[in-house]
Scaffold this active site. Structure first.
Site, PDB file in Angstrom:
ATOM      1  N   ALA A 123       0.871  -1.162   0.294  1.00 40.09           N
ATOM      2  CA  ALA A 123      -0.403  -0.124   0.214  1.00 40.09           C
ATOM      3  C   ALA A 123       0.969   1.242  -0.177  1.00 40.09           C
ATOM      4  O   ALA A 123       2.641   1.592   0.534  1.00 40.09           O
ATOM      5  CB  ALA A 123      -0.957   0.565   1.365  1.00 40.09           C
ATOM      6  N   ASP A 124       0.377   1.866  -0.497  1.00 38.23           N
ATOM      7  CA  ASP A 124       1.177   3.303  -0.623  1.00 38.23           C
ATOM      8  C   ASP A 124       0.095   4.878  -0.288  1.00 38.23           C
ATOM      9  O   ASP A 124      -1.233   4.508  -1.141  1.00 38.23           O
ATOM     10  CB  ASP A 124       1.404   3.922  -2.219  1.00 38.23           C
ATOM     11  CG  ASP A 124       2.692   4.972  -1.356  1.00 38.23           C
ATOM     12  OD1 ASP A 124       3.470   4.830  -0.677  1.00 38.23           O
ATOM     13  OD2 ASP A 124       1.871   6.047  -2.378  1.00 38.23           O
TER      14      ASP A 124
END
Length: 199
Positions: free
Chosen positions: A72-73
């Protein structure tokens, strides 16, 4: 049971995933997380999440393919500017002043790579957050907690930052860094479900 890999060393993401009682390994990615201001914030978070997942997947693919990689970012978007993590106190001060007394959007890109099929899913979640108006003194006091430095937009909604978040519209966990509802919808598309407590 499938081997689950979280491609992140973020304490927040680790804690969020732990609450489901499933076993997983932590193998942080080591990519360049530079933001491309010529791309939209949606494109940035999805591209960075995919790069993180792909890098960890490539490290492991020679061992066996019976694993699932989650990456995830998270980025913040305010007044046409994309904000990542501040690298120093001046940058943190600038970011906090930028989001003070207004709404901003938090985007988290999520990528899942299903090892056996090498199927890749990439999606994003968006939440809107209103930060109370802060004086310069309040901003400096918050920076002194050291909390802003590994957070997109220079605040943590679940820490001292909860004292400056006035309103939120959307997924709370997205702002923490891992939109759990979105993650499970993506897992269900691949035939898995966090509700079952195993993958």
């Amino acid at each position: 049971m499938k081997r689950l890999i979280l491609a992140s060393s973020s304490p927040r993401r680790i804690e969020l995933l732990k609450q489901f009682g499933i076993e997983f390994e932590i193998i942080p990615s080591n990519i360049d997380e530079s933001i491309d201001q010529s791309l939209s914030v949606e494109e940035n978070v999805m591209q960075l999440a995919k790069k993180k997942a792909q890098e960890v997947f490539n490290k492991l693919r020679e061992e066996n393919k019976h694993f699932l990689v989650i990456a995830a970012d998270t980025l913040v978007f305010v007044e046409g500017v994309i904000l990542g993590k501040p690298s120093n106190e001046d940058e943190a001060f600038w970011m906090l002043r930028k989001i003070s007394g207004k709404w901003h959007s938090v985007y988290t890109g999520v990528c899942i790579i299903d090892g056996p099929r090498e199927r890749i899913l990439v999606e994003y979640e968006k939440s809107n957050v209103y930060i109370k108006h802060m004086s310069d003194e309040e901003i400096l006091r918050y920076i002194s907690t050291k909390e802003p430095f590994d957070k997109a937009g220079a605040y943590a909604i679940q820490g001292f930052g909860s004292l400056i978040v006035e309103r939120i519209d959307g997924c709370f966990y997205n702002v923490v860094g891992l939109p759990l509802y979105r993650l499970n919808i993506m897992l269900q598309k691949l035939g898995y479900d966090l509700m079952k407590g195993e993958l």
